[in-house]
Design a protein around this motif. Structure first.
Motif, PDB file in Angstrom:
ATOM      1  N   VAL A 299     -39.716   5.908  52.573  1.00 14.03           N
ATOM      2  CA  VAL A 299     -39.912   5.922  54.016  1.00 14.03           C
ATOM      3  C   VAL A 299     -38.897   4.982  54.663  1.00 14.03           C
ATOM      4  O   VAL A 299     -38.417   4.039  54.038  1.00 14.03           O
ATOM      5  N   ASN A 300     -38.575   5.266  55.909  1.00 13.69           N
ATOM      6  CA  ASN A 300     -37.673   4.425  56.692  1.00 13.69           C
ATOM      7  C   ASN A 300     -38.375   4.167  58.022  1.00 13.69           C
ATOM      8  O   ASN A 300     -38.642   5.098  58.774  1.00 13.69           O
ATOM      9  N   LEU A 301     -38.697   2.917  58.303  1.00 20.68           N
ATOM     10  CA  LEU A 301     -39.482   2.572  59.489  1.00 20.68           C
ATOM     11  C   LEU A 301     -38.624   1.944  60.570  1.00 20.68           C
ATOM     12  O   LEU A 301     -37.778   1.101  60.297  1.00 20.68           O
ATOM     13  N   GLY A 302     -38.887   2.364  61.793  1.00 22.09           N
ATOM     14  CA  GLY A 302     -38.144   1.840  62.939  1.00 22.09           C
ATOM     15  C   GLY A 302     -38.936   0.803  63.718  1.00 22.09           C
ATOM     16  O   GLY A 302     -39.937   0.248  63.252  1.00 22.09           O
ATOM     17  N   ASP A 303     -38.513   0.548  64.944  1.00 23.60           N
ATOM     18  CA  ASP A 303     -39.054  -0.518  65.787  1.00 23.60           C
ATOM     19  C   ASP A 303     -40.563  -0.420  66.053  1.00 23.60           C
ATOM     20  O   ASP A 303     -41.202  -1.435  66.319  1.00 23.60           O
ATOM     21  N   ASP A 304     -41.144   0.771  65.984  1.00 26.68           N
ATOM     22  CA  ASP A 304     -42.582   0.915  66.228  1.00 26.68           C
ATOM     23  C   ASP A 304     -43.418   0.146  65.209  1.00 26.68           C
ATOM     24  O   ASP A 304     -44.600  -0.104  65.440  1.00 26.68           O
ATOM     25  N   TYR A 305     -42.829  -0.219  64.079  1.00 28.27           N
ATOM     26  CA  TYR A 305     -43.551  -0.885  62.989  1.00 28.27           C
ATOM     27  C   TYR A 305     -43.147  -2.358  62.851  1.00 28.27           C
ATOM     28  O   TYR A 305     -43.426  -2.988  61.848  1.00 28.27           O
ATOM     29  N   GLN A 306     -42.524  -2.898  63.884  1.00 29.09           N
ATOM     30  CA  GLN A 306     -41.975  -4.262  63.808  1.00 29.09           C
ATOM     31  C   GLN A 306     -43.048  -5.332  63.839  1.00 29.09           C
ATOM     32  O   GLN A 306     -44.003  -5.276  64.594  1.00 29.09           O
ATOM     33  N   GLY A 307     -42.853  -6.330  62.987  1.00 30.27           N
ATOM     34  CA  GLY A 307     -43.645  -7.558  62.983  1.00 30.27           C
ATOM     35  C   GLY A 307     -42.679  -8.681  63.286  1.00 30.27           C
ATOM     36  O   GLY A 307     -42.144  -8.763  64.388  1.00 30.27           O
ATOM     37  N   PRO A 308     -42.364  -9.531  62.271  1.00 30.38           N
ATOM     38  CA  PRO A 308     -41.333 -10.543  62.483  1.00 30.38           C
ATOM     39  C   PRO A 308     -40.011  -9.847  62.826  1.00 30.38           C
ATOM     40  O   PRO A 308     -39.763  -8.736  62.352  1.00 30.38           O
TER      41      PRO A 308
ATOM     42  N   LEU B 151     -39.350 -10.557  53.454  1.00 30.48           N
ATOM     43  CA  LEU B 151     -39.458  -9.714  54.633  1.00 30.48           C
ATOM     44  C   LEU B 151     -39.010  -8.297  54.280  1.00 30.48           C
ATOM     45  O   LEU B 151     -38.009  -8.116  53.584  1.00 30.48           O
ATOM     46  N   THR B 152     -39.763  -7.311  54.750  1.00 27.72           N
ATOM     47  CA  THR B 152     -39.417  -5.909  54.524  1.00 27.72           C
ATOM     48  C   THR B 152     -38.643  -5.427  55.747  1.00 27.72           C
ATOM     49  O   THR B 152     -39.203  -5.363  56.840  1.00 27.72           O
ATOM     50  N   PRO B 153     -37.368  -5.107  55.582  1.00 21.71           N
ATOM     51  CA  PRO B 153     -36.537  -4.798  56.745  1.00 21.71           C
ATOM     52  C   PRO B 153     -36.849  -3.438  57.376  1.00 21.71           C
ATOM     53  O   PRO B 153     -37.244  -2.494  56.690  1.00 21.71           O
ATOM     54  N   LEU B 154     -36.675  -3.400  58.688  1.00 21.77           N
ATOM     55  CA  LEU B 154     -36.742  -2.133  59.418  1.00 21.77           C
ATOM     56  C   LEU B 154     -35.454  -1.350  59.188  1.00 21.77           C
ATOM     57  O   LEU B 154     -34.451  -1.908  58.740  1.00 21.77           O
ATOM     58  N   ASP B 155     -35.485  -0.064  59.522  1.00 24.24           N
ATOM     59  CA  ASP B 155     -34.296   0.796  59.472  1.00 24.24           C
ATOM     60  C   ASP B 155     -33.609   0.749  58.109  1.00 24.24           C
ATOM     61  O   ASP B 155     -32.380   0.740  58.015  1.00 24.24           O
ATOM     62  N   THR B 156     -34.400   0.681  57.062  1.00 25.04           N
ATOM     63  CA  THR B 156     -33.900   0.624  55.689  1.00 25.04           C
ATOM     64  C   THR B 156     -34.782   1.528  54.836  1.00 25.04           C
ATOM     65  O   THR B 156     -35.995   1.585  55.045  1.00 25.04           O
ATOM     66  N   GLU B 157     -34.194   2.205  53.873  1.00 26.00           N
ATOM     67  CA  GLU B 157     -34.986   3.037  52.970  1.00 26.00           C
ATOM     68  C   GLU B 157     -35.882   2.144  52.117  1.00 26.00           C
ATOM     69  O   GLU B 157     -35.407   1.260  51.409  1.00 26.00           O
ATOM     70  N   LEU B 158     -37.176   2.381  52.221  1.00 33.95           N
ATOM     71  CA  LEU B 158     -38.165   1.650  51.429  1.00 33.95           C
ATOM     72  C   LEU B 158     -38.698   2.587  50.349  1.00 33.95           C
ATOM     73  O   LEU B 158     -39.035   3.738  50.634  1.00 33.95           O
ATOM     74  N   VAL B 159     -38.769   2.095  49.136  1.00 33.75           N
ATOM     75  CA  VAL B 159     -39.303   2.880  48.031  1.00 33.75           C
ATOM     76  C   VAL B 159     -40.596   2.215  47.584  1.00 33.75           C
ATOM     77  O   VAL B 159     -40.592   1.071  47.124  1.00 33.75           O
ATOM     78  N   LEU B 160     -41.690   2.927  47.766  1.00 36.43           N
ATOM     79  CA  LEU B 160     -42.995   2.435  47.349  1.00 36.43           C
ATOM     80  C   LEU B 160     -43.419   3.180  46.089  1.00 36.43           C
ATOM     81  O   LEU B 160     -43.314   4.417  46.040  1.00 36.43           O
TER      82      LEU B 160
ATOM     83  N   CYS C 106     -43.178  -2.414  46.680  1.00 36.91           N
ATOM     84  CA  CYS C 106     -42.252  -1.897  47.687  1.00 36.91           C
ATOM     85  C   CYS C 106     -40.910  -2.564  47.462  1.00 36.91           C
ATOM     86  O   CYS C 106     -40.827  -3.794  47.344  1.00 36.91           O
ATOM     87  N   HIS C 107     -39.868  -1.748  47.393  1.00 33.47           N
ATOM     88  CA  HIS C 107     -38.498  -2.252  47.240  1.00 33.47           C
ATOM     89  C   HIS C 107     -37.655  -1.780  48.428  1.00 33.47           C
ATOM     90  O   HIS C 107     -37.780  -0.639  48.873  1.00 33.47           O
ATOM     91  N   ALA C 108     -36.799  -2.651  48.904  1.00 33.90           N
ATOM     92  CA  ALA C 108     -35.833  -2.328  49.949  1.00 33.90           C
ATOM     93  C   ALA C 108     -34.459  -2.708  49.412  1.00 33.90           C
ATOM     94  O   ALA C 108     -34.202  -3.894  49.166  1.00 33.90           O
ATOM     95  N   GLY C 109     -33.620  -1.727  49.168  1.00 32.00           N
ATOM     96  CA  GLY C 109     -32.292  -2.008  48.626  1.00 32.00           C
ATOM     97  C   GLY C 109     -32.358  -2.726  47.288  1.00 32.00           C
ATOM     98  O   GLY C 109     -31.548  -3.605  47.022  1.00 32.00           O
ATOM     99  N   GLY C 110     -33.346  -2.402  46.475  1.00 31.15           N
ATOM    100  CA  GLY C 110     -33.486  -3.019  45.167  1.00 31.15           C
ATOM    101  C   GLY C 110     -34.206  -4.357  45.172  1.00 31.15           C
ATOM    102  O   GLY C 110     -34.452  -4.935  44.120  1.00 31.15           O
ATOM    103  N   VAL C 111     -34.574  -4.871  46.354  1.00 34.26           N
ATOM    104  CA  VAL C 111     -35.271  -6.153  46.464  1.00 34.26           C
ATOM    105  C   VAL C 111     -36.773  -5.903  46.584  1.00 34.26           C
ATOM    106  O   VAL C 111     -37.213  -5.117  47.434  1.00 34.26           O
TER     107      VAL C 111
END
Length: 123
Positions: free
Chosen positions: A23-32, A74-83, A101-106
């Motif tokens: 999944v790739n989440l945008g501004d609607d899912y923003q926290g920090p 922190l899980t970044p927005l606008d990035t491919e997340l692999v759960l 959950c990984h974002a860019g291998g992190v």
């Protein structure tokens, strides 16, 4: 509401039921600033891991008994997340599962969950 997840189901090399979603989440899912809100992360894990008992029992779901999320980065927005998620134990009506959950291998978050299947005489 968590974002809609397109979940794929498989069996891993150890014979464990597994699930994966991208999944790739945008501004609607923003926290920090620039990051996904932790509440949405928890909801995604509940959704993702909740598929496992459903698939294991021939389309019979289960109740979430416990969900623990560990936020590692922190899980970044606008990035491919692999759960990913997998069953860690299944006994009687209880199914335990874990996920990451990984974002860019992190690794950004991990989860552990307990699901309880309803008794056979319950809908």
């Amino acid at each position: 509401m968590p974002p809609a997840l397109d979940v794929s189901y498989d069996i891993d090399e150890f014979g464990r039921p597994t699930v994966t979603a991208v999944v790739n989440l945008g501004d609607d899912y923003q926290g920090p600033t620039g990051s996904v809100h932790g509440g949405y992360m928890a909801a995604m894990f509940d959704n993702l891991l909740g598929v496992l008992p459903y698939k294991m029992t021939g389309r019979r779901g289960a109740f979430t008994g416990r969900l623990t999320v560990r936020y590692r980065a922190l899980t970044p927005l606008d990035t491919e997340l692999v759960l990913t998620g997998w069953v860690t134990d299944a006994r009687s009506r209880r199914v335990t599962a874990a996920g990451q959950c990984h974002a860019g291998g992190v690794l950004t978050a991990e989860a552990e969950a307990l699901f309880v299947r309803p008794a056979a005489d319950r809908p």
